[in-house]
Every structure is written in C-alpha cells, then in structure tokens.
Write an enzyme that holds these catalytic residues in place. Structure first.
Site, PDB file in Angstrom:
ATOM      1  N   SER A 194      34.800  45.079  41.747  1.00 50.69           N
ATOM      2  CA  SER A 194      34.736  45.565  40.362  1.00 50.69           C
ATOM      3  C   SER A 194      34.417  44.424  39.397  1.00 50.69           C
ATOM      4  O   SER A 194      33.686  44.617  38.427  1.00 50.69           O
ATOM      5  CB  SER A 194      36.059  46.231  39.972  1.00 50.69           C
TER       6      SER A 194
ATOM      7  N   LYS B 161      48.464  44.000  46.102  1.00 42.78           N
ATOM      8  CA  LYS B 161      47.095  44.326  45.692  1.00 42.78           C
ATOM      9  C   LYS B 161      46.531  43.212  44.819  1.00 42.78           C
ATOM     10  O   LYS B 161      45.367  42.828  44.965  1.00 42.78           O
ATOM     11  CB  LYS B 161      47.053  45.659  44.935  1.00 42.78           C
TER      12      LYS B 161
END
Length: 296
Positions: free
Chosen positions: A252, A182
């Site tokens: 984000s 990730k």
C-alpha cells in the site's frame, strides 16, 4: 437488522461492503461532500473467482451521523481524525470499529468519542481499485477485532457477521499483540518496497538480504521493548511467509507513493521510532526519511 456504515469508500472499504451485502447485511457508505455531484448508486465488484457484480449500498453523509448504528472506519490512518470530525452527532451507543494500518490513532479517537464503544482490528484481506467505482478483491486473509475501551466488550458479537462475510473474523482480548504483529510486518515490507519501487516478492532477491536482516532486527527489538514475546527467528519466519504469500503484490505504501498520495509512514515506522527509546534504529530512520523525502 443492524446497518453497517463504512467510512472510507476505498478498495478495502468497498470490498467489505460487497461481502457484507452478499450475506444480506444492510450497508451504507459514508461519503464526502465531493461525491454528491457524481454519486453512483452502485459500484462494480470483482470477486476472487473473477465473478463481477454490481453492489448497491445506501449513501450517507456527515449530517446523517445521528442515524449511524455501527461505524466501520477504513480510511488511511492519517485521515481518521479528520474524517470523524464532522460526526459529532454520532449516537454514544453506536460502536466505532477502526480497521486501518499503523498505530497511535485509537487513543486520539477515544479522547474525541469517550462514550462510544471503540473497537480496533486488523485484517489481511487485499483489494485494489481498477477504476472509478470498480473494485477487485485480491486476497483473503484473517480479520481480528478487540476492545480499545471497556464499552467495546459488549460488542464482541460483531465478529460473527464479519466472519460470515469475510470467511474469518474473531474476537481477541489481546488485540494489541495482533496489531503489533501486523505493524512489524508492515514496517519491513512497506517502506522497503516503496523506496525501491518493487513488488513484495522482490525483497527475497539476494541484493536485499543484508538490509532485510538489519531492518527486521531493528523492528523486532522495538516490539520486544513493547512486550512482545516472539523471538527474532519466529518473526523472520513470519515475515518471509508474508513476502512469499504476497510476492506479486505492491504494498500500500508503494502504491501511495506511486500515485502521489500521502503514506502511513508516521503511523508505521514513525510509531516504532517514537517507542524505540535509546535503541539504535539506523535503517528504520533512513527509510522513514526517504519516504518523507519522496513525498510520503
């Protein structure tokens, strides 16, 4: 019945709270003192099918730490230690679950709470805030939990209620590999989209082809140095799939810069730079410096 206490009443934290409540789980939101004066008994949740509903959770504050049965930390990575600072009374048998971007924080939490079972995880669910106490679930994905210390292995069963709520949640003894995977995606998409003020899908425009190739190679080299076995070609296929899947999303880090908030650049690109050794990392370094210059 176990009560889940969620620390971090942001978009993802509230989304998890809503999905757990829908399955009949008991949920509390651990709030900061600034919420006392304008505390909402409920928040509005907009599901993936556009259905709106009000979600009720129990409010908790730091002085009630002794009552916490299971703590799920969903703040920004750089907020974790400060957010946990007031929870010295947290029972030593209560598991702590860290669900945030980036790496390097769990080791610090383990030193501060050496007796607590410490779990770490990754999730690819998406969410956004549409207003004060209005949260939209924007995407469903996978969630993985794993142990950050030996005591955590007794709590592998926490994945089961999370799976019922989230659609997918599994336990992995090799959670660090999943965290690395990730991180590698975030280290490419987040700083590039933040610095260029674009949506994720725009990274597939021809103007980004060269920098995307260079950056993905740098990131892959560090992950290989950390023991990851994924080939560069496999990594690029996975990266391109995520870009396509989240094409209309803003990352984000983009949203943090756009709203004048601190970013997680230290826990993402900074983590890679700190583990690069003698590897040349010109693009990573340039993006790191640019995000910092922009206020991140």
């Amino acid at each position: 019945m176990r009560e889940w206490t969620i620390l971090g009443a942001g978009a993802l934290g509230c989304t998890l709270a809503a999905l757990l409540r829908e399955q009949g789980e008991q949920v509390a939101l651990l709030l900061s003192e600034r919420h006392r004066g304008h505390l909402h008994p409920t928040f509005e949740f907009i599901a993936l099918n556009e259905r709106r509903r009000l979600v009720a959770t129990r409010p908790r504050f730091a002085h009630q730490a002794a009552d916490i049965q299971c703590l799920v930390v969903m703040t920004k990575a750089y907020q974790v230690l400060e957010a946990l600072a007031g929870l010295a009374a947290l029972p030593p048998q209560s598991p702590i679950v860290l669900l945030h971007n980036g790496l390097g924080v769990a080791e610090q939490v383990a030193r501060r709470f050496p007796a607590n079972p410490l779990l770490v995880g990754v999730t690819s669910h998406g969410a956004m805030k549409e207003g004060e106490w209005v949260v939209r679930h924007t995407g469903r994905g996978e969630t993985w939990l794993g142990p950050a210390n030996t005591a955590a292995r007794a709590h592998a069963g926490l994945a089961r209620p999370l799976a019922r709520a989230l659609g997918h949640a599994e336990w992995s003894e090799d959670i660090r590999r999943l965290q690395h995977r990730k991180l590698s995606i975030n280290a490419v998409i987040n700083p590039l989209t933040a610095c260029h003020h674009i949506r994720n899908g725009q990274l597939h425009e021809p103007r980004f082809a060269e920098v995307l190739a260079q950056l993905s190679e740098e990131v892959h080299q560090v992950l290989a140095r950390l023991g990851e076995e994924e080939s560069l070609e496999q990594f690029r296929r996975r990266l391109n799939a995520v870009i396509e899947l989240t094409a209309t999303n803003y990352s984000s880090m983009h949203q943090d810069l756009a709203h004048g908030r601190k970013t997680e650049i230290e826990q993402i690109t900074g983590y890679l730079l700190s583990h690069a050794g003698t590897l040349p990392m010109p693009v990573c370094r340039q993006l790191y410096n640019e995000v910092k210059r922009l206020g991140g």
